[in-house]
Structure formats: C-alpha cells, structure tokens
Design a protein around this motif. Structure first.
Motif, PDB file in Angstrom:
ATOM      1  N   VAL A 185       3.909  12.972   7.443  1.00  0.00           N
ATOM      2  CA  VAL A 185       3.016  12.014   7.374  1.00  0.00           C
ATOM      3  C   VAL A 185       3.231  10.788   8.119  1.00  0.00           C
ATOM      4  N   GLN A 186       2.317  10.324   8.762  1.00  0.00           N
ATOM      5  CA  GLN A 186       2.573   9.087   9.683  1.00  0.00           C
ATOM      6  C   GLN A 186       2.326   7.859   8.986  1.00  0.00           C
ATOM      7  N   VAL A 187       3.147   7.062   8.763  1.00  0.00           N
ATOM      8  CA  VAL A 187       2.813   5.795   8.023  1.00  0.00           C
ATOM      9  C   VAL A 187       3.046   4.654   8.857  1.00  0.00           C
ATOM     10  N   HIS A 188       2.196   3.658   8.643  1.00  0.00           N
ATOM     11  CA  HIS A 188       1.915   2.577   9.753  1.00  0.00           C
ATOM     12  C   HIS A 188       2.030   1.054   9.172  1.00  0.00           C
ATOM     13  N   CYS A 189       2.556   1.123   7.963  1.00  0.00           N
ATOM     14  CA  CYS A 189       2.742  -0.221   7.247  1.00  0.00           C
ATOM     15  C   CYS A 189       3.389  -0.136   5.890  1.00  0.00           C
ATOM     16  N   ARG A 190       3.882  -1.061   5.192  1.00  0.00           N
ATOM     17  CA  ARG A 190       4.287  -1.047   3.806  1.00  0.00           C
ATOM     18  C   ARG A 190       3.460  -0.412   2.917  1.00  0.00           C
ATOM     19  N   GLU A 191       2.354  -0.634   2.873  1.00  0.00           N
ATOM     20  CA  GLU A 191       1.272  -0.162   2.086  1.00  0.00           C
ATOM     21  C   GLU A 191       1.064   1.471   1.949  1.00  0.00           C
ATOM     22  N   ASP A 192       1.289   1.842   3.147  1.00  0.00           N
ATOM     23  CA  ASP A 192       1.365   3.430   3.369  1.00  0.00           C
ATOM     24  C   ASP A 192       2.771   4.011   2.732  1.00  0.00           C
ATOM     25  N   ASP A 203       4.858  14.541  -9.221  1.00  0.00           N
ATOM     26  CA  ASP A 203       5.657  16.098  -8.696  1.00  0.00           C
ATOM     27  C   ASP A 203       7.173  15.868  -8.513  1.00  0.00           C
ATOM     28  N   HIS A 204       7.809  14.773  -8.322  1.00  0.00           N
ATOM     29  CA  HIS A 204       8.982  14.257  -8.412  1.00  0.00           C
ATOM     30  C   HIS A 204       9.753  15.099  -7.107  1.00  0.00           C
ATOM     31  N   LYS A 205       8.933  15.185  -5.973  1.00  0.00           N
ATOM     32  CA  LYS A 205       9.362  15.640  -4.592  1.00  0.00           C
ATOM     33  C   LYS A 205      10.267  14.658  -4.049  1.00  0.00           C
ATOM     34  N   LEU A 206      11.055  15.207  -3.338  1.00  0.00           N
ATOM     35  CA  LEU A 206      12.023  14.225  -2.512  1.00  0.00           C
ATOM     36  C   LEU A 206      11.258  13.791  -1.176  1.00  0.00           C
ATOM     37  N   ILE A 207      11.329  12.525  -0.995  1.00  0.00           N
ATOM     38  CA  ILE A 207      10.363  12.067   0.228  1.00  0.00           C
ATOM     39  C   ILE A 207      11.637  11.594   1.188  1.00  0.00           C
ATOM     40  N   VAL A 208      11.568  12.343   2.501  1.00  0.00           N
ATOM     41  CA  VAL A 208      12.732  11.917   3.495  1.00  0.00           C
ATOM     42  C   VAL A 208      11.637  10.945   4.542  1.00  0.00           C
ATOM     43  N   LEU A 209      12.011   9.612   4.696  1.00  0.00           N
ATOM     44  CA  LEU A 209      11.214   8.908   5.408  1.00  0.00           C
ATOM     45  C   LEU A 209      12.283   8.746   6.791  1.00  0.00           C
ATOM     46  N   ASP A 210      11.515   9.110   8.164  1.00  0.00           N
ATOM     47  CA  ASP A 210      12.236   9.104   9.334  1.00  0.00           C
ATOM     48  C   ASP A 210      11.881   7.563   9.885  1.00  0.00           C
ATOM     49  N   VAL A 211      12.683   6.813  10.091  1.00  0.00           N
ATOM     50  CA  VAL A 211      12.566   5.415  10.510  1.00  0.00           C
ATOM     51  C   VAL A 211      13.258   5.468  11.963  1.00  0.00           C
ATOM     52  N   ASN A 243       7.203   4.180  12.953  1.00  0.00           N
ATOM     53  CA  ASN A 243       8.112   3.493  14.116  1.00  0.00           C
ATOM     54  C   ASN A 243       8.145   2.204  13.537  1.00  0.00           C
ATOM     55  N   GLY A 244       9.247   1.707  13.477  1.00  0.00           N
ATOM     56  CA  GLY A 244       9.552   0.063  13.174  1.00  0.00           C
ATOM     57  C   GLY A 244       8.866  -0.749  14.043  1.00  0.00           C
ATOM     58  N   ASP A 245       8.755  -0.530  15.410  1.00  0.00           N
ATOM     59  CA  ASP A 245       8.332  -1.282  16.259  1.00  0.00           C
ATOM     60  C   ASP A 245       6.596  -1.301  16.367  1.00  0.00           C
ATOM     61  N   GLU A 246       5.965  -0.616  15.722  1.00  0.00           N
ATOM     62  CA  GLU A 246       4.674  -0.303  15.713  1.00  0.00           C
ATOM     63  C   GLU A 246       3.834  -1.537  15.407  1.00  0.00           C
ATOM     64  N   ASN A 247       4.313  -2.239  14.564  1.00  0.00           N
ATOM     65  CA  ASN A 247       3.396  -3.676  14.070  1.00  0.00           C
ATOM     66  C   ASN A 247       4.412  -4.434  13.218  1.00  0.00           C
ATOM     67  N   ASP A 248       3.859  -5.766  12.892  1.00  0.00           N
ATOM     68  CA  ASP A 248       4.816  -6.574  12.111  1.00  0.00           C
ATOM     69  C   ASP A 248       5.127  -6.014  10.805  1.00  0.00           C
ATOM     70  N   SER A 249       4.127  -5.290  10.139  1.00  0.00           N
ATOM     71  CA  SER A 249       4.371  -4.803   8.902  1.00  0.00           C
ATOM     72  C   SER A 249       5.556  -3.795   8.865  1.00  0.00           C
ATOM     73  N   CYS A 250       5.589  -2.948   9.815  1.00  0.00           N
ATOM     74  CA  CYS A 250       6.495  -2.021  10.053  1.00  0.00           C
ATOM     75  C   CYS A 250       7.991  -2.592  10.270  1.00  0.00           C
ATOM     76  N   MET A 251       7.940  -3.790  11.249  1.00  0.00           N
ATOM     77  CA  MET A 251       9.118  -4.467  11.528  1.00  0.00           C
ATOM     78  C   MET A 251       9.715  -5.003  10.067  1.00  0.00           C
TER      79      MET A 251
END
Length: 299
Positions: A185-192, A203-211, A243-251
């Motif tokens: 899943v591609q996430v582009h901001c905190r809201e995502d 569903d109690h699935k483990l989420i692995v977020l690659d930053v 990608n942390g440097d995609e926008n201000d929200s990610c950073m």
C-alpha cells in the motif's frame, strides 16, 4: 543507511509509545556486474565541450538480437525523446544511454529487455549515443558523459539516475520508483496511515510500514524483498510504504515517529506500534516480521 537530522521528539496521540528494540545496521553493498579491465570511457571531449562517441564495426550485436521481441523503444532524436516522455504522462520512464562499443552497455541491456516484458506499467527507452549527430546532441543536453547511464523520469521530470549498475540494482530501482500495482500500500500522508490502521483494527493484521527516502540506496535495495513478502504473507500481514521526503505531511510523520535513519520498518497492530527495525538486511527483516507475528525466531 541514510540519516535524517533535526527531528522533533513528539508522539502522535493515535499511536502507543514505541517499544525500544536494538536496531541492526547491515552495510549496504550493491551487486554490480563485473566491469571490463579497461578504464570506463569518458565520452566528453573537453576541447570542444561536446560528447564524441566512437562507433564500432560490431555495433551492439546483442541489442540487435533481442530488439524485435522487446518493449524497449529506441529513440533517435531529442524530439522523439521528449515525445516519449510526454506520452508516458505520470508513468515511470527508464532510459538507458548506451554506446555501440561499450561492453558494459551490451551486458546490462538484456536485463532491461526482460524488465520491459514484465513491467507493463513502465516505459523503457534506449538511446545509442554514437548513432548520429541527433543522439549526440541529446546526450549533451542530458549531460551524459559515461555509459551505460540509466535515468528515471516521471511527469517529464528526472527523478533518479545511476551509472555502472548491475541487474539486481536495476530491478530494485525500477520496482522502487515505478511500483504501482503490487500488494504494498502506498501511503502519502499521515491521514493515509491513520486510515490504514483503522481499516485493520478489526482483522488484527500486523502492519509493516516501510519508511524511506526517494534517493536512498538501502531503501531501494530492500524493496524487492518487501514486494515478495507482501505477496507471500498477504493473508496475515499488510505492507505499506512511505517516502518521507515526498511532502511536508510525510516529513512531519517521520519527525513524530522519531525516525532518524532509513529504511525504518514500523510494526503496528491494533493501532499500536509494537516495535521497529532499522536496516536493509533481508534475513533480519523477515525475522523481525515473524517475531511480531508471534513466531519464535532464533538468531
């Protein structure tokens, strides 16, 4: 690993405090094709300040053998090049700048052909710099001094470039900059991120977020593993990437999570961060994922 500095130590209200885990720091090393013993050629003529390519009688025989069965578009002028970038719109465009007498160009080209067959949402271009005066002008405009040279474009903008890379790194770059169809899943901001967490509370699935960051070698290196795991573990684990440097929200999200080095993998379950792994080691990443799934792992 890449380092990010000057981060605020602030914890967002929707996530529990991070469990302190000793991170591992494997060294990043690219898997390159063996280069020829002769020095890499510099095609820039310093006297005339224009690139001069030397054709060879046995010009790119490997290229000719496979070009009829490929999706790689060969462009012959600056106008064709710009038209191809324009037609691609927001798709990733991968360009190999090559020369007919470059052994390294002929070695890497078949791997790009294979990628072109398997990555239908990516456009691939080939520019033979010594083909004509038109291609010389194009190489001069794009500041190509050595070949093989790979450049990545999106929306007609250059987003990445590499020289002297091997097949593994080429595949990693294409997946990292062009991935739009995998189970990640591609996430582009905190809201995502918040929505993703909310969607998987039931569903109690483990989420692995690659930053990571856009131009991070270790992030590119580990991403093919992330894609493979997202397919093999789709029943129990959700993989996401930011990608942390995609926008201000990610950073801002990276600052709030106290992410200082990338790639950082955050392990989230039931709305709480259970831990993190910092590094690009494939085996260590798999071991950490299994551990947070409740599987006992012995190192």
């Amino acid at each position: 690993m890449a380092t990010i500095t000057n981060f605020l130590l602030k914890q967002p209200p929707f996530l529990a405090p991070i469990t302190k885990i000793t991170p591992l720091y494997p060294q990043f090393s690219s898997n390159l094709l063996p280069l020829s013993s002769k020095p890499k050629q510099n095609f820039l003529n310093l006297d005339t300040n224009r690139p001069i390519f030397v054709p060879k009688a046995t010009a790119a025989s490997d290229v000719e053998k496979v070009k009829k069965k490929e999706r790689v578009q060969r462009v012959h002028s600056t106008q064709e090049f710009d038209e191809a970038l324009r037609a691609a719109k927001n798709r990733l465009v991968v360009v190999e700048f090559a020369a007919s007498d470059s052994e390294d160009s002929s070695k890497i080209y078949p791997f790009m052909v294979d990628l072109s067959r398997n990555c239908s949402d990516v456009d691939f271009l080939l520019v033979m710099g010594d083909e004509s005066e038109e291609t010389r002008k194009l190489c001069a405009r794009e500041k190509i001094e050595q070949v093989p040279h790979f450049t990545f474009y999106k929306g007609m903008e250059k987003i990445h470039e590499e020289e002297a890379i091997g097949p593994d790194q080429l595949v990693g770059d294409v997946l990292y900059y062009g991935d739009s169809h995998s189970a990640v899943v591609q996430v582009h901001c905190r809201e995502d991120v918040e929505k993703l967490i909310e969607d998987h509370k039931a569903d109690h699935k483990l989420i692995v977020l690659d930053v990571g960051l856009k131009h991070c070698g270790p992030c590119v290196k580990v991403y093919p593993t992330v894609i493979k795991l997202s397919r093999s573990m789709e029943d129990t684990v959700v993989f996401a990437r930011m990608n942390g440097d995609e926008n201000d929200s990610c950073m801002e999200f990276l600052r709030d999570m106290n992410v200082i080095e990338v790639p950082t993998f955050l392990f989230i379950r039931d709305g709480e961060i259970r831990g993190r792994y910092v590094g690009s080691g494939k085996g260590e990443l798999i071991g950490e994922i299994l551990r947070y799934q409740g599987v006992r792992v012995t190192y």
